[in-house]
Structures are given as structure tokens and as C-alpha cells.
Design a protein around this motif. Structure first.
Motif, PDB file in Angstrom:
ATOM      1  N   GLY A   1       0.848  -1.190   0.000  1.00 41.19           N
ATOM      2  CA  GLY A   1       0.000   0.000   0.000  1.00 41.19           C
ATOM      3  C   GLY A   1       0.882   1.237   0.000  1.00 41.19           C
ATOM      4  N   ALA A   2       0.347   2.316   0.558  1.00 44.10           N
ATOM      5  CA  ALA A   2       1.059   3.591   0.543  1.00 44.10           C
ATOM      6  C   ALA A   2       2.429   3.465   1.218  1.00 44.10           C
ATOM      7  N   ALA A   3       2.441   2.964   2.450  1.00 43.42           N
ATOM      8  CA  ALA A   3       3.692   2.893   3.202  1.00 43.42           C
ATOM      9  C   ALA A   3       4.647   1.858   2.600  1.00 43.42           C
TER      10      ALA A   3
ATOM     11  N   ASP B   1       2.213  -8.657  -1.495  1.00 41.20           N
ATOM     12  CA  ASP B   1       0.828  -8.272  -1.177  1.00 41.20           C
ATOM     13  C   ASP B   1      -0.107  -9.408  -1.580  1.00 41.20           C
ATOM     14  N   HIS B   2      -1.107  -9.643  -0.752  1.00 37.86           N
ATOM     15  CA  HIS B   2      -2.036 -10.733  -1.084  1.00 37.86           C
ATOM     16  C   HIS B   2      -3.022 -10.341  -2.182  1.00 37.86           C
TER      17      HIS B   2
ATOM     18  N   LYS C   1      -6.321   1.454  -1.814  1.00 38.68           N
ATOM     19  CA  LYS C   1      -6.815   2.519  -0.910  1.00 38.68           C
ATOM     20  C   LYS C   1      -6.430   3.892  -1.425  1.00 38.68           C
TER      21      LYS C   1
ATOM     22  N   SER D   1      -9.160   6.898  -2.527  1.00 36.49           N
ATOM     23  CA  SER D   1      -9.078   7.966  -1.511  1.00 36.49           C
ATOM     24  C   SER D   1      -9.426   9.334  -2.086  1.00 36.49           C
ATOM     25  N   GLY D   2      -9.850  10.193  -1.182  1.00 35.37           N
ATOM     26  CA  GLY D   2     -10.094  11.596  -1.543  1.00 35.37           C
ATOM     27  C   GLY D   2     -11.027  11.738  -2.732  1.00 35.37           C
TER      28      GLY D   2
ATOM     29  N   ASN E   1      -6.179  12.768  -1.193  1.00 37.63           N
ATOM     30  CA  ASN E   1      -5.680  13.879  -0.351  1.00 37.63           C
ATOM     31  C   ASN E   1      -4.387  13.355   0.295  1.00 37.63           C
TER      32      ASN E   1
ATOM     33  N   THR F   1      -6.685  -6.572   6.225  1.00 34.71           N
ATOM     34  CA  THR F   1      -6.744  -7.777   7.063  1.00 34.71           C
ATOM     35  C   THR F   1      -6.037  -7.495   8.391  1.00 34.71           C
TER      36      THR F   1
ATOM     37  N   TRP G   1      -3.737  -9.254   9.593  1.00 34.66           N
ATOM     38  CA  TRP G   1      -2.516 -10.065   9.546  1.00 34.66           C
ATOM     39  C   TRP G   1      -1.358  -9.391  10.305  1.00 34.66           C
TER      40      TRP G   1
ATOM     41  N   GLU H   1     -12.650   5.176   7.152  1.00 37.23           N
ATOM     42  CA  GLU H   1     -11.486   5.558   6.339  1.00 37.23           C
ATOM     43  C   GLU H   1     -10.191   5.234   7.054  1.00 37.23           C
TER      44      GLU H   1
ATOM     45  N   GLU I   1      -0.318   2.487   8.788  1.00 35.17           N
ATOM     46  CA  GLU I   1      -1.515   2.437   9.637  1.00 35.17           C
ATOM     47  C   GLU I   1      -1.601   1.202  10.526  1.00 35.17           C
TER      48      GLU I   1
ATOM     49  N   GLY J   1      -5.506  14.303   4.860  1.00 36.33           N
ATOM     50  CA  GLY J   1      -4.208  13.934   4.282  1.00 36.33           C
ATOM     51  C   GLY J   1      -3.201  13.471   5.315  1.00 36.33           C
TER      52      GLY J   1
ATOM     53  N   ASN K   1      -3.282  10.803   7.264  1.00 30.75           N
ATOM     54  CA  ASN K   1      -2.999   9.364   7.298  1.00 30.75           C
ATOM     55  C   ASN K   1      -1.999   8.962   6.220  1.00 30.75           C
ATOM     56  N   PHE K   2      -2.195   9.486   5.018  1.00 28.03           N
ATOM     57  CA  PHE K   2      -1.192   9.173   3.997  1.00 28.03           C
ATOM     58  C   PHE K   2       0.163   9.736   4.405  1.00 28.03           C
TER      59      PHE K   2
HETATM   60  C1  LIG Z   1     -12.287   5.221   1.412  1.00 31.82           C
HETATM   61  C2  LIG Z   1     -10.986   5.718   2.010  1.00 31.82           C
HETATM   62  C3  LIG Z   1     -10.546   7.003   1.690  1.00 31.82           C
HETATM   63  C4  LIG Z   1      -9.359   7.490   2.263  1.00 31.82           C
HETATM   64  N1  LIG Z   1      -8.946   8.742   1.910  1.00 31.82           N
HETATM   65  C5  LIG Z   1      -7.800   9.233   2.451  1.00 31.82           C
HETATM   66  C6  LIG Z   1      -7.300  10.499   2.059  1.00 31.82           C
HETATM   67  O1  LIG Z   1      -7.831  11.159   1.140  1.00 31.82           O
HETATM   68  N2  LIG Z   1      -6.194  10.965   2.708  1.00 31.82           N
HETATM   69  C7  LIG Z   1      -5.527  10.238   3.668  1.00 31.82           C
HETATM   70  O2  LIG Z   1      -4.529  10.712   4.212  1.00 31.82           O
HETATM   71  N3  LIG Z   1      -5.959   9.014   4.007  1.00 31.82           N
HETATM   72  C8  LIG Z   1      -7.050   8.493   3.414  1.00 31.82           C
HETATM   73  N4  LIG Z   1      -7.469   7.234   3.755  1.00 31.82           N
HETATM   74  C9  LIG Z   1      -6.632   6.455   4.696  1.00 31.82           C
HETATM   75  C10 LIG Z   1      -5.413   5.870   3.940  1.00 31.82           C
HETATM   76  O3  LIG Z   1      -5.869   5.168   2.806  1.00 31.82           O
HETATM   77  C11 LIG Z   1      -4.627   4.922   4.850  1.00 31.82           C
HETATM   78  O4  LIG Z   1      -4.317   5.535   6.068  1.00 31.82           O
HETATM   79  C12 LIG Z   1      -3.330   4.512   4.154  1.00 31.82           C
HETATM   80  O5  LIG Z   1      -3.611   3.832   2.952  1.00 31.82           O
HETATM   81  C13 LIG Z   1      -2.510   3.609   5.080  1.00 31.82           C
HETATM   82  O6  LIG Z   1      -1.383   3.180   4.377  1.00 31.82           O
HETATM   83  P1  LIG Z   1      -0.720   1.777   4.699  1.00 31.82           P
HETATM   84  O7  LIG Z   1       0.314   1.563   3.660  1.00 31.82           O
HETATM   85  O8  LIG Z   1      -0.363   1.709   6.117  1.00 31.82           O
HETATM   86  O9  LIG Z   1      -1.883   0.727   4.486  1.00 31.82           O
HETATM   87  P2  LIG Z   1      -2.692   0.392   3.142  1.00 31.82           P
HETATM   88  O10 LIG Z   1      -2.566   1.486   2.170  1.00 31.82           O
HETATM   89  O11 LIG Z   1      -4.023  -0.034   3.604  1.00 31.82           O
HETATM   90  O12 LIG Z   1      -1.906  -0.845   2.537  1.00 31.82           O
HETATM   91  C14 LIG Z   1      -1.891  -2.088   3.170  1.00 31.82           C
HETATM   92  C15 LIG Z   1      -1.566  -3.138   2.138  1.00 31.82           C
HETATM   93  O13 LIG Z   1      -1.360  -4.368   2.799  1.00 31.82           O
HETATM   94  C16 LIG Z   1      -1.996  -5.385   2.075  1.00 31.82           C
HETATM   95  N5  LIG Z   1      -2.305  -6.481   2.988  1.00 31.82           N
HETATM   96  C17 LIG Z   1      -3.206  -6.498   3.998  1.00 31.82           C
HETATM   97  N6  LIG Z   1      -3.207  -7.693   4.602  1.00 31.82           N
HETATM   98  C18 LIG Z   1      -2.277  -8.454   3.952  1.00 31.82           C
HETATM   99  C19 LIG Z   1      -1.822  -9.788   4.115  1.00 31.82           C
HETATM  100  N7  LIG Z   1      -2.344 -10.593   5.047  1.00 31.82           N
HETATM  101  N8  LIG Z   1      -0.856 -10.237   3.285  1.00 31.82           N
HETATM  102  C20 LIG Z   1      -0.332  -9.450   2.314  1.00 31.82           C
HETATM  103  N9  LIG Z   1      -0.740  -8.177   2.118  1.00 31.82           N
HETATM  104  C21 LIG Z   1      -1.689  -7.684   2.931  1.00 31.82           C
HETATM  105  C22 LIG Z   1      -3.238  -4.743   1.483  1.00 31.82           C
HETATM  106  O14 LIG Z   1      -3.702  -5.444   0.358  1.00 31.82           O
HETATM  107  C23 LIG Z   1      -2.685  -3.357   1.141  1.00 31.82           C
HETATM  108  O15 LIG Z   1      -2.175  -3.329  -0.175  1.00 31.82           O
HETATM  109  C24 LIG Z   1      -8.625   6.693   3.171  1.00 31.82           C
HETATM  110  C25 LIG Z   1      -9.056   5.401   3.462  1.00 31.82           C
HETATM  111  C26 LIG Z   1     -10.220   4.911   2.880  1.00 31.82           C
HETATM  112  C27 LIG Z   1     -10.658   3.505   3.206  1.00 31.82           C
END
Ligand SMILES: Cc1cc2nc3c(=O)[nH]c(=O)nc-3n(C[C@H](O)[C@H](O)[C@H](O)COP(=O)(O)OP(=O)(O)OC[C@H]3O[C@@H](n4cnc5c(N)ncnc54)[C@H](O)[C@@H]3O)c2cc1C
Length: 433
Positions: free
Chosen positions: A15-17, A36-37, A44, A48-49, A54, A178, A180, A354, A383, A393, A395-396
């Protein structure tokens, strides 16, 4: 570990991180597996946004950003946010020619599409020669004798020196969320702050009986409060009436602090003393109460005023001349609009949230490197940790900033600079998000 594919680092969660972290480690010259699964990555980001992502907030330039985060230890975010600012992410987008704009309150959105952000991260990963493992599950993780980790995956055995967990929170399971990451953290002795839906609409009992369902679609600026004493929080934001309850930025923001059993107080007419205005000298006034109220509260939509005055307490006076309505009724009407107390019965849950409040407790993670204090070479970013940003913005930005810290610690570098040759490489790469 014989027969296993060996990588310097494995990042679980693209994902983003995860993408940000993998790209930076790869660009520093290390081999990285990004697992990634899901089949589609960055989902996401895509949703988003409102499809424009955002991606950060200008308020994160040069300020202590911890006020914008909910956590057992909000100050945990300080180092990462000072190391990687909103301007840094904007510079990345600038290098890739992605256009963006500020909406309000420092919120930065893509001009064109959230897919532009995904494409940037994919291109950065390509420059870093990141090895992608999509549609790959990780079935077991084991600490190896050499200080690294062995991963049993659906694509075979992998060995890595450093393991980064970037599997996000529980919000939006439809696009791959998930628990996980929490399970893996527990395996290595980490405590999990109970995850709850955040940035989520709230529901109320007897909503339809009170006639509020008829207000669905109405939006207006309000001041919303919850909590007591030092725990009290307040937001000046827009409120949105829905068929089953309330939403809009005001509710989404407060939902990240709300605990079951807590009530909310909403001021529907902020910065006006409605009771005082209603109780002013009314002698000679010929207008009806509802007309006077509409004049005193111009931001209140007519439909909302009608439902409000239909409440048993006020209904007998709605058609009365304002001058004839008893002082006590006017006072109570004013207070009801400005101290509207509501007890949410629950939220729409992770499906509609979200973000996730809670996650891997940050007390056991090093704030400068994101490395586990309990297991060497294990890192948590984004996250999955007990860090939840406000709407806007944040969380991203936490995903980017925590990823950059972990990548720097893993590669032992303080900065990763884009070299001119990399920029050329970026131009040559064609990706579809
Ligand atoms: C509808 C919506 C709108 C949003 N809009 C905004 C916005 O405009 N601005 C903002 O700042 N934040 C927004 N957010 C929040 C933002 O999307 C998250 O905070 C951000 O994506 C977190 O990044 P991350 O990389 O930690 O997790 P994620 O981006 O959620 O990535 C996690 C990844 O891990 C993978 N994964 C999960 N479980 C497993 C597993 N068991 N095995 C392998 N892979 C796995 C998932 O498939 C995913 O690709 C929004 C969220 C939603 C749901």
C-alpha cells in the motif's frame, strides 16, 4: 536457508507505506521483495479523496504535527514528521510532473487522479528494481538464526535480513484490509491497542422516529464536541445528515475520539447566541417564531428548522407570533440548537471507515527507525501502528513519513537523493496504475 529466495529486505503490504519504503530501500541499492495478497495494488490510494487522493497536508510543514494524530502516544510521530514533511512529498510529485492543488485547511489533492500517486510509487519501485510478489500470501514468519527472517509464502520460501510490516489497518476490507499485521506483531510479543473503526459515520437510535431521516443530504457548518476535561475535543467542520445517522467531516473527525457510551454535543449555529437573540426585546414584533428563527440562524436549512420546531416541546409555538412565545421556551429552543446532545448507538464499522484507531502499540517501537524494540530487524510502518491521523491527508502522510524513517534506518542512509540519471530512467518507464 537453502532453496529460499534471498532478499536484503521483505516488505509485506504494497500500500502507501509499503511501496514508499520498498522503493527507497531498492533505490539505495538493496534487493527488496514487496509482497501483497491482493492482485491490484494501491487500492486505498485509488479510492481515496473521492478519487483524487488527499495525499498530505501543508500544515505538516514546519509545525509539531502530533496534534493531528490519535494514539496512546501522539508524540511518537514527531521525529518522522520532522524528517519527512509535506513539502518533501510534494517535491516527489513535482519530479514526476504530477499536478496538485490545495482544497481547504492545507489539504492537498491531485488535480487529475489518485492513480497518479500510485504511478509515482510504482515508478519509484521500478527504479529501485523492487521484486513484486502480488497475489502472494505469507503463511508463516520465523526469526532465523542469522538475525534475519524466513517467510513461508504461497510463492515459496523467502529469506530476508530486514522485515517490514506495512499491512495497514482494518478499514475497507473490500479492498484488501486484514488483521494479519496485528497477528504477526503478537507473534513477536507486541501489544495491540484494540482496533476500532475511525473516520467513520455514526448511528443513533430512534433516528427516523425523530424525523431526522427526512433531513438526509443536508449539510451545514457546526461545532462538535466530545469528551470531558483534558480528553475533550472539538471540531469546527461540516455536518452531513444521512438516512441512518450523521456523517460529514465533523462526525468523521470526532469518531476517531468517540468511545461507546460517550455523548456528543453539537452547536448547529456556531458563533451566534441563539437564545439571547430569540429573547431580545420582541415588543411590537408581528412575525411568527419560525420566521424569527430563520432570520437569526440563516445557515440552518428550512427543512431542518421545520423538523426542529416539530419537536413536542416547541411544536405548540411554531405558528405563534414570536412576541407571544414565553421566554423559557425561547431559551430552551436556543439551547437545544446549540447544545444538541446525542448518544451514538454505534458506527458504520470498518466497512465504511477511512481509518483504524489502535494497532501495534508504539511504546515498543523505536520512533526514529520504526524498528521493533522486541525483535531486531523487524519494522512497522503506516496504519498498522497505533497512529491515526485526522481527516485531511494526515494518514497518507504518516504512511510516507514512517516508511521513509524505516527505509533510512534499514539502508543506514540519512537521505535518498534522486540523481539525474534516475529522472531519465523514470521518464522511460511506462506503467498503468
Ligand atoms: C475510502 C478511504 C478514503 C481514504 N482517503 C484518504 C485520504 O484522502 N487521505 C488520507 O490521508 N488518508 C485516506 N485514507 C486512509 C489511507 O488510505 C490509509 O491511512 C493509508 O492507505 C494507510 O497506508 P498503509 O500503507 O499503512 O496501508 P494500506 O494502504 O491499507 O496498505 C496495506 C496493504 O497491505 C496489504 N495487505 C493487507 N493484509 C495483507 C496480508 N495478510 N498479506 C499481504 N498483504 C496484505 C493490502 O492489500 C494493502 O495493499 C482513506 C481510506 C479509505 C478507506
Amino acid at each position: 536457508m537453502s532453496g529460499a529466495q534471498a532478499f536484503h529486505t521483505a516488505v509485506i503490504g504494497a500500500g502507501a507505506a509499503g511501496m514508499m519504503c520498498a522503493a527507497r530501500i531498492g533505490r539505495a541499492g538493496h534487493s527488496v521483495a514487496l509482497i501483497d495478497h491482493a492482485a491490484k495494488i494501491g487500492e486505498k490510494i485509488r479510492i481515496s479523496g473521492g478519487g483524487r487522493c488527499n495525499f498530505t497536508n501543508r500544515h505538516l510543514n514546519g509545525h509539531d504535527g502530533s496534534q493531528y494524530y490519535v494514539s496512546e502516544q501522539p508524540r511518537f510521530v514527531r521525529h518522522a514528521l520532522s524528517r519527512y514533511t509535506a513539502a518533501d512529498f510534494c517535491a516527489l510529485l513535482d519530479r514526476h510532473g504530477v499536478a496538485y492543488h490545495e482544497k481547504h485547511r492545507g489539504q492537498l489533492f491531485c488535480d487529475h487522479s489518485a492513480r497518479d500517486v500510485i504511478a509515482v510509487l510504482q515508478q519509484e519501485c521500478a527504479v529501485g528494481k523492487v521484486s513484486w510478489y502480488t497475489e502472494t500470501t505469507v503463511d508463516a514468519v520465523q526469526a532465523a538464526a542469522d538475525g534475519g527472517f524466513g517467510l513461508r509464502t504461497s510463492a515459496g520460501m523467502l529469506h530476508c535480513r530486514h522485515l517490514v510490516i506495512a499491512t495497514g489497518g482494518l478499514a475497507a476490507p473490500a479492498v484488501g484490509a486484514t488483521p494479519w499485521g496485528y497477528e504477526l506483531a503478537k507473534q513477536f510479543g507486541h501489544r495491540i491497542v484494540p482496533p476500532q473503526a475511525a473516520l467513520v459515520p455514526l448511528r443513533f437510535e430512534h433516528w427516523a422516529e425523530c424525523g431526522f431521516d427526512a433531513l438526509s443530504g443536508i449539510a451545514l457548518p457546526v461545532r462538535i464536541r466530545s469528551g470531558h476535561g483534558k480528553q475533550a475535543v472539538s471540531f469546527d467542520e461540516d455536518l452531513l445528515f444521512r438516512h441512518k445517522g450523521l456523517s460529514g467531516p465533523a462526525i468523521l473527525q470526532i469518531s476517531s475520539y468517540w468511545q461507546p457510551g460517550d455523548s456528543l454535543e453539537i452547536d448547529l449555529v456556531p458563533d451566534t447566541d441563539v437564545a439571547a437573540a430569540l429573547c431580545q426585546d420582541r415588543r411590537g414584533q408581528k412575525i411568527q417564531l419560525k420566521t424569527a428563527l430563520a432570520q437569526i440562524c440563516p445557515t440552518l436549512p428550512e427543512r431542518l428548522l421545520a423538523v426542529w420546531l416539530a419537536q413536542p416541546e416547541f411544536a405548540p409555538y411554531a405558528q405563534h407570533k414570536w412576541a407571544d412565545v414565553p421566554h423559557a421556551v425561547l431559551q430552551s429552543l436556543g439551547h437545544s440548537l446549540q447544545r444538541w446532545r446525542l448518544l451514538p448507538s454505534g458506527s458504520d464499522g470498518h466497512k465504511k471507515a477511512e481509518a483504524t484507531r489502535g494497532g501495534v502499540a508504539v511504546r515498543e517501537i523505536d520512533a526514529k527507525t520504526m524498528q521493533s524494540k522486541l525483535q531486531k530487524n523487524l519494522y512497522f510502518i503506516g496504519e498498522v501502528m497505533d497512529i491515526t491521523g485526522w481527516l485531511g491527508g494526515y494518514n497518507f502522510h504518516w504512511a510516507w513519513a514512517s516508511a521513509v524513517c524505516a527505509a533510512a534506518a534499514i539502508t543506514n542512509q540519512t537521505e535518498t537523493v534522486v540523481k539525474p540519471s534516475d529522472a531519465k530512467e523514470i521518464e522511460q518507464l511506462q506503467f498503468k496504475a
